[in-house]
Design an enzyme around this catalytic site. Structure first.
Site, PDB file in Angstrom:
ATOM      1  CB  VAL A  95      -0.138  11.446   7.143  1.00 22.02           C
ATOM      2  CG1 VAL A  95       1.273  11.895   6.772  1.00 22.02           C
ATOM      3  CG2 VAL A  95      -0.268  11.300   8.654  1.00 22.02           C
ATOM      4  CD  GLU A  96       0.681   9.274   2.275  1.00 23.63           C
ATOM      5  OE1 GLU A  96       0.814   9.905   1.206  1.00 23.63           O
ATOM      6  OE2 GLU A  96       1.628   8.811   2.915  1.00 23.63           O
ATOM      7  CB  SER A  97      -5.124  12.638   0.715  1.00 25.61           C
ATOM      8  OG  SER A  97      -5.968  11.823   1.529  1.00 25.61           O
ATOM      9  CE1 TYR A 112       3.719   9.316   5.545  1.00 28.24           C
ATOM     10  CE2 TYR A 112       3.858   7.284   6.805  1.00 28.24           C
ATOM     11  CZ  TYR A 112       3.222   8.078   5.867  1.00 28.24           C
ATOM     12  OH  TYR A 112       2.077   7.620   5.255  1.00 28.24           O
TER      13      TYR A 112
END
Length: 403
Positions: free
Chosen positions: A144-146, A249
């Site tokens: 999700v982040e990167s 999220y």
């Protein structure tokens, strides 16, 4: 990859899949939201990146760290199967999750590339979660982040797999200087991220609230909880007043969890990664010019670079980093090369000329003035003079990782 190019890639990917995170200012002092890219429901531009928790944070390692059980009866299998066995965060079954699942189905090639990119890192992160007794879903957060790109950099200056901004990195003891940036270091950043998640779980006693806090900041989530309580509402995700990106999220993470759980429902075949270490650690207490190490081992410099993205230069300075990660398949060759490696001579001689200054000499040799002063016993009472022979400390010269 340039910052502008990196941002463009993120905007395109996020617009297609909705896989973008956003983190707000943690702590009770405020709630600054950073924004990155449009998601699957056109929520507007959202920057991603962790925001520093409350200053002088004291971590309490109770909760999920209280008991660790190692199950040696498990079959080796593949890494995805082992991750599935430790899923333990309550599932969500909502329309928002369905939207994220559909986005994954529509972008199979990009998802497959993202899965392949996780190969060097996913086993290690999953094992670190298991050692701490933490849910294995947390190992999916870098998707999700990167998108599991350790060189990912957001417009808010967040970097690495876990997307730490500079202040959060410093809060969790991640070195950031011209030699290293441990926000991109697999081992250091994973330790920091799991420390932060542990702190958040201990605060809330609930993984959903911990994940919201990881994304938006604990101060912001605590204020949302207080607002819900004052309205007489039960503390659930649906009852909290959250920004759209934070509200989505957990559905993003849930969709990825569902993909790993049942890839056939997405028409995707998970890459076959063995459930065993991808790399080994090599400890060194001397500086290493990794260009020379690669030459001696007969491998491309990129083989070393891939697992050591935290190094800003193709030189590992012992004063800033003492551990080199290398793929197991190349470890014998690299160790053999290290046995042949000859570090540069510790010092070089320099004859002081008229008009020379210590700062100019230090700049010429890319060393610190204090190092020259210390080695040569210089002081105000013993300054440099023309004709004086100085010893200049030698270190591997910095340069480009591409050289």
């Amino acid at each position: 990859m340039s910052a502008a190019h990196s941002q463009l890639v993120w905007v395109l990917f996020a617009a297609m899949t909705g896989l973008s995170g956003v983190h707000g200012t943690a702590g009770a002092s405020g709630a600054t939201q950073h924004q990155l890219a449009m998601n699957a429901e056109n929520e507007g531009e959202q920057l991603f990146g962790l925001i520093s928790p409350t200053a002088k944070l004291e971590l309490k390692m109770s909760g999920p760290l209280s008991l660790v059980t190692l199950d040696f009866s498990r079959e080796a299998g593949d890494v995805w199967g082992d991750i599935r066995k430790d899923f333990s965060i309550p599932d969500l079954d909502t329309h928002a999750v369905a939207v994220r699942e559909q986005a994954l189905r529509k972008n199979k090639r990009m998802v497959e590339r993202m899965l392949m990119r996780s190969e060097p890192f996913i086993y290690y992160i999953a094992q670190e979660c298991a050692k701490r007794g933490m849910p294995s879903e947390l190992a999916l957060i870098p998707f999700v982040e990167s998108q599991f790109n350790p060189h990912a950099r957001s417009p808010s200056a967040a970097e690495g797999l876990w997307q730490f901004i500079p202040s959060t990195g410093r809060q969790f003891d991640l070195k950031q200087n011209k030699w290293v940036d441990e926000r991109r270091d697999l081992v250091a950043s994973t330790r920091a991220a799991l420390d932060y998640l542990t702190y958040l779980y201990d605060m809330h006693g609930d993984w959903h609230l911990a994940l919201l806090s990881y994304n938006w900041g604990e101060g912001s989530v605590l204020r949302a909880i207080k607002k819900a309580e004052e309205a007489g509402l039960e503390i659930t995700v649906d009852n909290l007043d959250l920004p759209l990106e934070t509200r989505h999220y957990i559905p993003k993470l849930q969709a990825l969890k569902n993909l790993i759980q049942s890839p056939e429902k997405f028409g995707i075949q998970l890459p076959e990664f063995p459930n065993k270490p991808y790399f080994v650690k090599i400890k060194r207490n001397t500086d290493l010019d990794l260009r020379e190490v690669a030459r001696l081992a007969g491998i491309e410099l990129g083989v070393i670079r891939k697992l050591n993205p935290g190094l800003n230069q193709p030189v590992m300075y012992a004063a800033h980093s003492d551990t080199l990660l290398v793929p197991i398949e190349y470890s014998d060759r690299i160790n053999a090369g290290l046995k042949q490696y000859k570090p540069p001579k510790p010092t070089t001689s320099y004859l002081v000329k008229k008009g020379d200054t210590l700062s100019e000499i230090a700049e010429q040799f890319d060393v610190k003035v204090n190092d020259i002063t210390r080695i040569n016993g210089l002081s105000k009472k013993k300054p440099i003079k023309p004709g004086m022979k100085l010893s200049i400390p030698n270190t591997p010269k910095p340069g480009s990782w591409e050289s």
